[in-house]
Design a protein around this motif. Structure first.
Motif, PDB file in Angstrom:
ATOM      1  N   LEU A  51       0.825  -1.210   0.000  1.00 56.23           N
ATOM      2  CA  LEU A  51       0.000   0.000   0.000  1.00 56.23           C
ATOM      3  C   LEU A  51       0.854   1.254   0.000  1.00 56.23           C
ATOM      4  CD1 LEU A  51      -2.897  -1.047   2.391  1.00 56.23           C
ATOM      5  CD2 LEU A  51      -2.784  -1.152  -0.096  1.00 56.23           C
ATOM      6  N   ARG A  52       1.980   1.211   0.674  1.00 55.54           N
ATOM      7  CA  ARG A  52       2.906   2.358   0.677  1.00 55.54           C
ATOM      8  C   ARG A  52       3.421   2.614  -0.732  1.00 55.54           C
ATOM      9  NH1 ARG A  52       5.745   0.813   4.554  1.00 55.54           N
ATOM     10  NH2 ARG A  52       7.210  -0.430   3.373  1.00 55.54           N
ATOM     11  N   GLU A  53       3.720   1.536  -1.457  1.00 55.86           N
ATOM     12  CA  GLU A  53       4.170   1.687  -2.851  1.00 55.86           C
ATOM     13  C   GLU A  53       3.091   2.344  -3.696  1.00 55.86           C
ATOM     14  OE1 GLU A  53       5.352  -2.169  -4.263  1.00 55.86           O
ATOM     15  OE2 GLU A  53       6.837  -2.415  -2.680  1.00 55.86           O
ATOM     16  N   MET A  54       1.836   1.944  -3.487  1.00 54.43           N
ATOM     17  CA  MET A  54       0.744   2.566  -4.232  1.00 54.43           C
ATOM     18  C   MET A  54       0.647   4.052  -3.893  1.00 54.43           C
ATOM     19  SD  MET A  54      -2.149  -0.462  -3.916  1.00 54.43           S
ATOM     20  CE  MET A  54      -3.449   0.721  -3.884  1.00 54.43           C
ATOM     21  N   ARG A  55       0.774   4.379  -2.609  1.00 53.65           N
ATOM     22  CA  ARG A  55       0.697   5.773  -2.170  1.00 53.65           C
ATOM     23  C   ARG A  55       1.836   6.580  -2.755  1.00 53.65           C
ATOM     24  NH1 ARG A  55       0.250   5.072   3.232  1.00 53.65           N
ATOM     25  NH2 ARG A  55       2.489   5.100   3.498  1.00 53.65           N
ATOM     26  N   ASP A  56       3.021   5.994  -2.832  1.00 55.33           N
ATOM     27  CA  ASP A  56       4.189   6.699  -3.369  1.00 55.33           C
ATOM     28  C   ASP A  56       4.019   7.044  -4.844  1.00 55.33           C
ATOM     29  OD1 ASP A  56       5.363   6.532  -0.894  1.00 55.33           O
ATOM     30  OD2 ASP A  56       6.753   4.920  -1.436  1.00 55.33           O
ATOM     31  N   GLN A  57       3.180   6.298  -5.549  1.00 55.08           N
ATOM     32  CA  GLN A  57       2.962   6.537  -6.973  1.00 55.08           C
ATOM     33  C   GLN A  57       1.904   7.619  -7.230  1.00 55.08           C
ATOM     34  OE1 GLN A  57       2.093   2.716  -8.679  1.00 55.08           O
ATOM     35  NE2 GLN A  57       4.101   1.903  -8.185  1.00 55.08           N
TER      36      GLN A  57
ATOM     37  N   GLY B  13       1.867  13.911  -5.381  1.00 57.49           N
ATOM     38  CA  GLY B  13       2.110  14.394  -4.030  1.00 57.49           C
ATOM     39  C   GLY B  13       2.960  13.451  -3.201  1.00 57.49           C
ATOM     40  N   GLY B  14       3.323  12.307  -3.753  1.00 52.84           N
ATOM     41  CA  GLY B  14       4.247  11.410  -3.062  1.00 52.84           C
ATOM     42  C   GLY B  14       3.643  10.629  -1.929  1.00 52.84           C
ATOM     43  N   SER B  15       4.455  10.398  -0.920  1.00 50.82           N
ATOM     44  CA  SER B  15       4.083   9.442   0.133  1.00 50.82           C
ATOM     45  C   SER B  15       3.474  10.086   1.353  1.00 50.82           C
ATOM     46  CB  SER B  15       5.328   8.645   0.534  1.00 50.82           C
ATOM     47  OG  SER B  15       6.283   9.512   1.094  1.00 50.82           O
ATOM     48  N   GLU B  16       3.005  11.308   1.271  1.00 48.48           N
ATOM     49  CA  GLU B  16       2.392  11.942   2.424  1.00 48.48           C
ATOM     50  C   GLU B  16       0.918  11.556   2.518  1.00 48.48           C
ATOM     51  OE1 GLU B  16       3.867  13.794   4.830  1.00 48.48           O
ATOM     52  OE2 GLU B  16       5.705  13.207   3.794  1.00 48.48           O
TER      53      GLU B  16
END
Length: 88
Positions: free
Chosen positions: A74-80, A83-86
């Motif tokens: 899920l973090r990888e999905m958010r990083d994509q 706005g990045g990983s915030e």
């Protein structure tokens, strides 16, 4: 409803995902807090699972979701996302 070759995802999963994405977009446009949107969707999903699966199968679905969080999927999905990983 056709299962994929591994027997996991029905062929209408993409359509259902698109409908959910539109519902999320609508709720966000209505200025509903992200945690409220997510909680409502999770509650609805659990209710649907409870009507269509036994407790053991529901626990398996939840374990798979937890494994996705713990593995960083899920973090990888958010990083994509823009706005990045915030998180919001």
């Amino acid at each position: 409803m056709q299962l994929d070759p591994q027997g996991v995802a029905p062929d209408d999963l993409s359509h259902a995902g698109s409908v959910v994405d539109k519902a999320i977009e609508y709720m966000m446009d209505q200025k509903i807090a992200p945690i409220s949107v997510a909680s409502a969707l999770l509650g609805g999903a659990l209710g649907l699972l409870a009507r269509s699966m036994d407790d053991r199968a529901i626990a398996g679905v939840l374990r798979n979701a937890l494994m996705s969080v713990e593995s960083g999927e899920l973090r990888e999905m958010r990083d994509q996302l823009p706005g990045g990983s915030e998180p919001l």
